[in-house]
Design a protein around this motif. Sequence first.
Motif, PDB file in Angstrom:
ATOM      1  N   VAL A  17       0.837  -1.198   0.000  1.00  0.00           N
ATOM      2  CA  VAL A  17       0.000   0.000   0.000  1.00  0.00           C
ATOM      3  C   VAL A  17       0.873   1.250   0.000  1.00  0.00           C
ATOM      4  O   VAL A  17       0.678   2.166  -0.806  1.00  0.00           O
ATOM      5  CB  VAL A  17      -0.963  -0.001   1.218  1.00  0.00           C
ATOM      6  CG1 VAL A  17      -1.655   1.341   1.382  1.00  0.00           C
ATOM      7  CG2 VAL A  17      -1.982  -1.123   1.085  1.00  0.00           C
ATOM      8  N   ALA A  18       1.860   1.284   0.897  1.00  0.00           N
ATOM      9  CA  ALA A  18       2.754   2.441   0.979  1.00  0.00           C
ATOM     10  C   ALA A  18       3.524   2.634  -0.323  1.00  0.00           C
ATOM     11  O   ALA A  18       3.673   3.762  -0.810  1.00  0.00           O
ATOM     12  CB  ALA A  18       3.714   2.288   2.158  1.00  0.00           C
ATOM     13  N   MET A  20       1.587   4.318  -3.037  1.00  0.00           N
ATOM     14  CA  MET A  20       1.346   5.750  -2.815  1.00  0.00           C
ATOM     15  C   MET A  20       2.609   6.586  -2.932  1.00  0.00           C
ATOM     16  O   MET A  20       2.528   7.798  -3.109  1.00  0.00           O
ATOM     17  CB  MET A  20       0.731   5.958  -1.426  1.00  0.00           C
ATOM     18  CG  MET A  20      -0.664   5.406  -1.292  1.00  0.00           C
ATOM     19  SD  MET A  20      -1.411   5.837   0.289  1.00  0.00           S
ATOM     20  CE  MET A  20      -0.331   5.016   1.451  1.00  0.00           C
ATOM     21  N   ASP A  65      -3.934   7.008  -4.740  1.00  0.00           N
ATOM     22  CA  ASP A  65      -4.388   7.472  -3.436  1.00  0.00           C
ATOM     23  C   ASP A  65      -4.535   6.288  -2.475  1.00  0.00           C
ATOM     24  O   ASP A  65      -4.522   5.123  -2.879  1.00  0.00           O
ATOM     25  CB  ASP A  65      -5.716   8.223  -3.573  1.00  0.00           C
ATOM     26  CG  ASP A  65      -6.812   7.317  -4.090  1.00  0.00           C
ATOM     27  OD1 ASP A  65      -7.525   6.735  -3.257  1.00  0.00           O
ATOM     28  OD2 ASP A  65      -6.933   7.179  -5.326  1.00  0.00           O
ATOM     29  N   VAL A  66      -4.694   6.590  -1.200  1.00  0.00           N
ATOM     30  CA  VAL A  66      -4.716   5.566  -0.160  1.00  0.00           C
ATOM     31  C   VAL A  66      -5.879   4.584  -0.338  1.00  0.00           C
ATOM     32  O   VAL A  66      -5.719   3.375  -0.150  1.00  0.00           O
ATOM     33  CB  VAL A  66      -4.712   6.185   1.254  1.00  0.00           C
ATOM     34  CG1 VAL A  66      -5.950   6.991   1.525  1.00  0.00           C
ATOM     35  CG2 VAL A  66      -4.512   5.115   2.323  1.00  0.00           C
ATOM     36  N   ASP A  67      -7.058   5.069  -0.715  1.00  0.00           N
ATOM     37  CA  ASP A  67      -8.194   4.151  -0.880  1.00  0.00           C
ATOM     38  C   ASP A  67      -7.963   3.173  -2.025  1.00  0.00           C
ATOM     39  O   ASP A  67      -8.262   1.982  -1.908  1.00  0.00           O
ATOM     40  CB  ASP A  67      -9.489   4.922  -1.078  1.00  0.00           C
ATOM     41  CG  ASP A  67      -9.953   5.599   0.204  1.00  0.00           C
ATOM     42  OD1 ASP A  67      -9.826   4.985   1.277  1.00  0.00           O
ATOM     43  OD2 ASP A  67     -10.442   6.730   0.122  1.00  0.00           O
ATOM     44  N   LEU A  97      -5.341   0.648  -0.817  1.00  0.00           N
ATOM     45  CA  LEU A  97      -5.913  -0.359   0.077  1.00  0.00           C
ATOM     46  C   LEU A  97      -6.712  -1.390  -0.708  1.00  0.00           C
ATOM     47  O   LEU A  97      -6.743  -2.568  -0.360  1.00  0.00           O
ATOM     48  CB  LEU A  97      -6.793   0.304   1.145  1.00  0.00           C
ATOM     49  CG  LEU A  97      -6.055   1.079   2.223  1.00  0.00           C
ATOM     50  CD1 LEU A  97      -7.025   1.923   3.039  1.00  0.00           C
ATOM     51  CD2 LEU A  97      -5.250   0.143   3.114  1.00  0.00           C
ATOM     52  N   PRO A 149      -5.049   3.596   8.199  1.00  0.00           N
ATOM     53  CA  PRO A 149      -4.086   3.945   7.151  1.00  0.00           C
ATOM     54  C   PRO A 149      -4.420   5.259   6.449  1.00  0.00           C
ATOM     55  O   PRO A 149      -3.527   5.978   6.007  1.00  0.00           O
ATOM     56  CB  PRO A 149      -4.171   2.777   6.168  1.00  0.00           C
ATOM     57  CG  PRO A 149      -4.776   1.665   6.930  1.00  0.00           C
ATOM     58  CD  PRO A 149      -5.637   2.282   7.987  1.00  0.00           C
ATOM     59  N   ARG A 150      -5.697   5.590   6.374  1.00  0.00           N
ATOM     60  CA  ARG A 150      -6.083   6.844   5.722  1.00  0.00           C
ATOM     61  C   ARG A 150      -5.561   8.046   6.498  1.00  0.00           C
ATOM     62  O   ARG A 150      -5.147   9.050   5.914  1.00  0.00           O
ATOM     63  CB  ARG A 150      -7.591   6.914   5.565  1.00  0.00           C
ATOM     64  CG  ARG A 150      -8.130   5.893   4.586  1.00  0.00           C
ATOM     65  CD  ARG A 150      -9.657   5.859   4.622  1.00  0.00           C
ATOM     66  NE  ARG A 150     -10.156   4.793   3.788  1.00  0.00           N
ATOM     67  CZ  ARG A 150     -10.385   3.556   4.214  1.00  0.00           C
ATOM     68  NH1 ARG A 150     -10.161   3.228   5.458  1.00  0.00           N
ATOM     69  NH2 ARG A 150     -10.829   2.640   3.390  1.00  0.00           N
ATOM     70  N   ALA A 164      -1.693   8.224   6.072  1.00  0.00           N
ATOM     71  CA  ALA A 164      -1.321   8.666   4.729  1.00  0.00           C
ATOM     72  C   ALA A 164      -1.433  10.177   4.571  1.00  0.00           C
ATOM     73  O   ALA A 164      -0.746  10.760   3.732  1.00  0.00           O
ATOM     74  CB  ALA A 164      -2.179   7.971   3.688  1.00  0.00           C
ATOM     75  N   PRO A 201       2.613   9.128   3.683  1.00  0.00           N
ATOM     76  CA  PRO A 201       2.158   7.855   3.108  1.00  0.00           C
ATOM     77  C   PRO A 201       3.111   6.681   3.363  1.00  0.00           C
ATOM     78  O   PRO A 201       2.658   5.548   3.521  1.00  0.00           O
ATOM     79  CB  PRO A 201       2.060   8.159   1.617  1.00  0.00           C
ATOM     80  CG  PRO A 201       1.836   9.626   1.540  1.00  0.00           C
ATOM     81  CD  PRO A 201       2.622  10.196   2.695  1.00  0.00           C
ATOM     82  N   VAL A 245       2.506   4.225   6.403  1.00  0.00           N
ATOM     83  CA  VAL A 245       1.488   3.163   6.361  1.00  0.00           C
ATOM     84  C   VAL A 245       2.141   1.787   6.497  1.00  0.00           C
ATOM     85  O   VAL A 245       1.597   0.890   7.137  1.00  0.00           O
ATOM     86  CB  VAL A 245       0.647   3.266   5.067  1.00  0.00           C
ATOM     87  CG1 VAL A 245      -0.243   2.052   4.890  1.00  0.00           C
ATOM     88  CG2 VAL A 245      -0.176   4.546   5.080  1.00  0.00           C
TER      89      VAL A 245
END
Length: 108
Positions: A27-28, A31, A42-44, A47, A69-70, A73, A77, A80
Motif C-alpha cells: 500500500v505504501a 502511494m 491514493d490511499v483508498d 488499500l 491507514p487513511r 497517509a 504515506p 502506512v
Amino acid sequence: RSALDAGIELRGSSDAPVVPARPLEQVAAAMTRTVGPSERIDVDSALGLVGAPLSVGAAADLVVLAEDPRMAARTDPARVADIAVLAVWRNGRLLVGDERRWPGRTQA
C-alpha cells in the motif's frame, strides 16, 4: 494510476514465501513510488490492491490495525508500511492477536 484510470481492476501481489508478505508495504509503495511518480495512487485505491470486496453471504476475513491507514497517509504515506497489525481473522477464526488488547475495546 493509468491502469485504474482505464478502468482496469488491480490486485496486489508478493513473491511470498520468498519475501515476506507485507500488504501494508505494498500500500505504501503504491502511494510513494519514485519510479514513475505520476503513477502514484491514493490511499483508498492502494488499500483496494490488498483487500477483497465484501459481498452478502461471503466469508469475510478481517485485519485489525493499530491505526487508520487513511489518517497515516495524510501526514506521511510511507508510514502506512509501519502500522502494527493487532489481529487477523480468517474464515471466522482468530489467527493472530488477542482481541482483549484492541484499542477502544470496552471491558464487559
